[in-house]
Design a protein around this motif. Sequence first.
Motif, PDB file in Angstrom:
ATOM      1  N   CYS A 282      39.325  56.169  32.704  1.00  0.00           N
ATOM      2  CA  CYS A 282      41.273  56.880  32.410  1.00  0.00           C
ATOM      3  C   CYS A 282      40.817  57.025  33.252  1.00  0.00           C
TER       4      CYS A 282
ATOM      5  N   CYS B 186      38.867  60.698  29.041  1.00  0.00           N
ATOM      6  CA  CYS B 186      38.046  59.757  27.998  1.00  0.00           C
ATOM      7  C   CYS B 186      36.866  59.601  28.475  1.00  0.00           C
TER       8      CYS B 186
ATOM      9  N   CYS C  59      35.321  62.658  37.030  1.00  0.00           N
ATOM     10  CA  CYS C  59      36.412  61.836  38.237  1.00  0.00           C
ATOM     11  C   CYS C  59      37.606  63.169  37.975  1.00  0.00           C
TER      12      CYS C  59
ATOM     13  N   CYS D  28      32.866  59.306  31.741  1.00  0.00           N
ATOM     14  CA  CYS D  28      32.472  59.649  33.591  1.00  0.00           C
ATOM     15  C   CYS D  28      31.454  60.703  32.996  1.00  0.00           C
TER      16      CYS D  28
END
Lengths: 174, 833
Positions: free
Chosen positions: A46, A51, A66, A54
């Motif tokens: 995302c 989400c 992220c 990562c």
Amino acid sequence: MGERATSHAVTVEVNGEKVSRIVAARQLLVHFLRDTLGLTGTHIGCDTGNCGACSVIVNGKLVKSCMILAAQTDGATIETVEGLAQDGTLSPLQESFHEHHALQCGYCTPGMLMSATYLLRHNPEPTDEEIRRGIRGNICRCTGYVNIVKAIRAVSRRQATGGHAVTAAAGEEV
Amino acid sequence: MTITSAPVTGEATKTWSGRSMPRKEDGRLVQGQGAFVDDGGMHGQGYAWFVRSPYAHARIVSIDCGPALAMEGVYAVLTGEEAKAMCEAPFFAIAPPPGSLMQEWPLAVGKVRYQGDAVAVVLADTRETARDAAERVVVDYEPLPAVTDGVAAAEPTTPLLYDEAGTNVAWHGVYDYGDVDWALENADHVVKLDRLHFHRFTSSPLECNGAVVNFNRGTGVVDVLSNYQMPMFAAMVVGPTIGVPMNKFNFVTKDIGGAFGIKIGFYPQIAALALLSKKAGRPAKWTEFRTEHMLSAGHGNERTFLDIEVPVMSDGTILGLKARAFDDAGAYLHYEPLGAVIWSQVVPGCYKLKHVRVDYTEVVTNKCPVVPNRGYSRMQHLWLVERIVDVVAHELGLDAVEVRKRNYVQPEDYPYETPNGCIYDSGDLPRSLDLALELAHVDEWRARQRELGTGSGRRIGIGIGSTLDSGTNNFGQSRIINPELPFSGNGEAAFAKLDLFGEINVNLGTTPQGQGHETTAAQVAADILGVTPEDVTVSTGFNQANNSYVGFSGTYASQFAVSGLGAVMGAAQKLRHQIVKLAAFALQAEEEEIELEGGTARVRGDEERAIPFIGLANMVYTNNAGLPASLLSECDLNARYVYVPPFEVPDTVAKTGNLTLTYASQVHVCVIEVDEETGEVKVLEYAAVDDCGKRINPLVVEGQVHGATGLGIAASLYESLDYDESGQLQEPSFYEYHVGTAMDIPDVACGDIESPSPFTPNGAKGMGEGGGAPLHAVCAALQDALGGGGAVVSESHNHWARVYELVHREPGAPRGVEVITRSGGLANDAASL
Ligand code: FES
Ligand code: FES
């Protein structure tokens, strides 16, 4: 006003290995891991931090890679999915995910494993509710979370009872 | 030098099919060693970024690429007009006129038709440069009024998306089976519903779309490394547009991070990337980002049902249904209007409805194009049928369980022919329902519901969702949409090979996205070749160079267990036949005497006479002097097999025929608690009973059930894609689009029944899509919580605010439902109908 730096020198320890690189100031940690270091196990799902694909562990804390810049991690110790197996042996969570079919496409799995690793480090005997809360930041579109919860639960019980990794009934090697 | 023969495990022959085995795929995936599309690349590649429209509907006045091209590191910018000039034709249209006049090119030409429509694409040396440059492509738009309502779109006064088509109706047809007018005239009751609406959502795979495309100037070969799930469909659509023949494509997929049908939608991007690569003279790598995915990758079909009439006898027998359906395809007909026929695989749902008329209209609107989405098009119709059955029970004061059982296709009815000629292969719906009720502890919850009574501020609701997962399409059904289409039947290919040192390889034509094909294919091949699944290496993903494909290849529409494994069985049997022949020659025995076990061919009952697979491979590959030519020509140890299901071309005028080979059934039971004060819904208990015939790997099957259930529950309570009047998507990222988390989706109790399919090589049925059962079950539970005389659940999406409205409906407000009871009907004599 001084000139704004567009790049920074960064030294980090990733999965026990020291690396130094010059990174673009805007580079996200996840891109540093994937593109610069080639550690493509950490995924991107995302662009809003929702989400968890990562997820990595930075200085002992669970972090969505992220959501921070590579430059911010100078001097940090970073753990990624590539570092979970030791000397060719899967971690109990990795083994349990396999045994319990806790992954389908496997895209969420690295992030999920990092969150679960973090959870069990801090709460070795979580209730199901605590397991679910522990992975609520990690989205899985394939499993409905049913077997992920089961896989984490199985490992936590073993650790809590001091037991050893039980081989699956089918005895499949990975 | 010692060479050990692989297969090395040498385990005694066992049966591997039917066992719950952990998967072969997992080893790489749990260690971050998977090969997803963004993990790879090509030498010299640039990074692509699409320039997308902020408007839902606008004329493109001008595009200025100058500022972008002036940036350091920018290789090229390709606009819609330029791309069109490089093309030989628009994308192939599935629809006949007027739908075929709604042309689509790789990038928007002249006009943008939805927020997110791609007007240009930039190639640059880094992802960041490409992104910055895309912002400097200056597009001047002249906004036009947006069409966002799927019913209003069909009105003649509504603005047009495609002037050249003269209408927003992409396809219209009437499906008319039995005699619904007669049934409505003669039934004891007619239940009428004004409107039911199935909402727009997406199963949004966690991995977004992506591709690395290279147009080789020397050879003309177009390499496409992507996570596209139906590669040869893309080749067939993109090829004629960009002028590339099939043998100059090289489609490759590796690990795919979920797809759910959505990854059938991005062939325009593949075409644009091929042209961009051609223009720039280097490979173009594109990794979609989430907001881009939500805006433009494709949504599931939104469908509105109007003027629903249901003839019912007093004993609860439902005779049929009549409705008008409006399907909103969004701005371009990507895979549409196939959805306008695919629903008819399940015309009567799980029930013996005999008289059905659906007047079906598919329209274009200024919204993201729809693409197949897990449960594609059948789910919408099955939801309609389930809502009808449920509302009938509530309105007539009948028991929801009894009404279902009375109307279900019964176990003794199989093979059951539906009113439109589809053949339901096998099943036991009443037993599935009993099992699901038991697993969900419904008796206890009913007692709890009564205890709770009114005034507690909380309500319990119990709902059933009975549904079908039709698998292995007959592509001939596309001709019901357009009789000119050159498609019918179906098929899948597989390759089995004994390699140089006796190793076994299997190549598939499928593009698995988590369904465990490597494992189940290995189980099936192992049984046939007398080895273990560990001994069978199954290549990851699709590779056109393997020649293991047909036009239908891919992973979609719940078919692998039948067509994919049917192909693996055929290829493995062919290979086995060759192995046996070679062994019979080598061991001087009759073929009938040869048995395969543990990677060795031996003469039955004679321990001494045996030859390991490596020996046989050696005879063929590296030591063949003196072998009979006839033997060598028959036994090259490379076996390709194409499984073709038995289908006829449907009757396109009557709109009848057998449209799918198998029908897996799912009966779900859901128990919810509604908080009257907030409208919040909590799932208290959930049970799913799946009957997909013989299961090759029950662990994998159960995983699919969990996944389909999770997505369905999330879609029913949390996930919805809504546009405002100007055509702006309200949920363009995972921040607004509330994807179901581990806190939202409950544990699922699974039960199974195995009713083998008589029509498939292995008794299995395709499964995985799941038919949207949770949407049906959650709506039914909500209806149960609202009680008799309460509001009617008429939307498939029921987030807390809507639930609140339903609970607090003004007394006397219109309910959108009416029951007409006739005294002179064929009272109670349902049997004669
Ligand atoms: S990619 Fe970091 S949270 Fe989604
Ligand atoms: S296994 Fe596919 S997203 Fe979790």
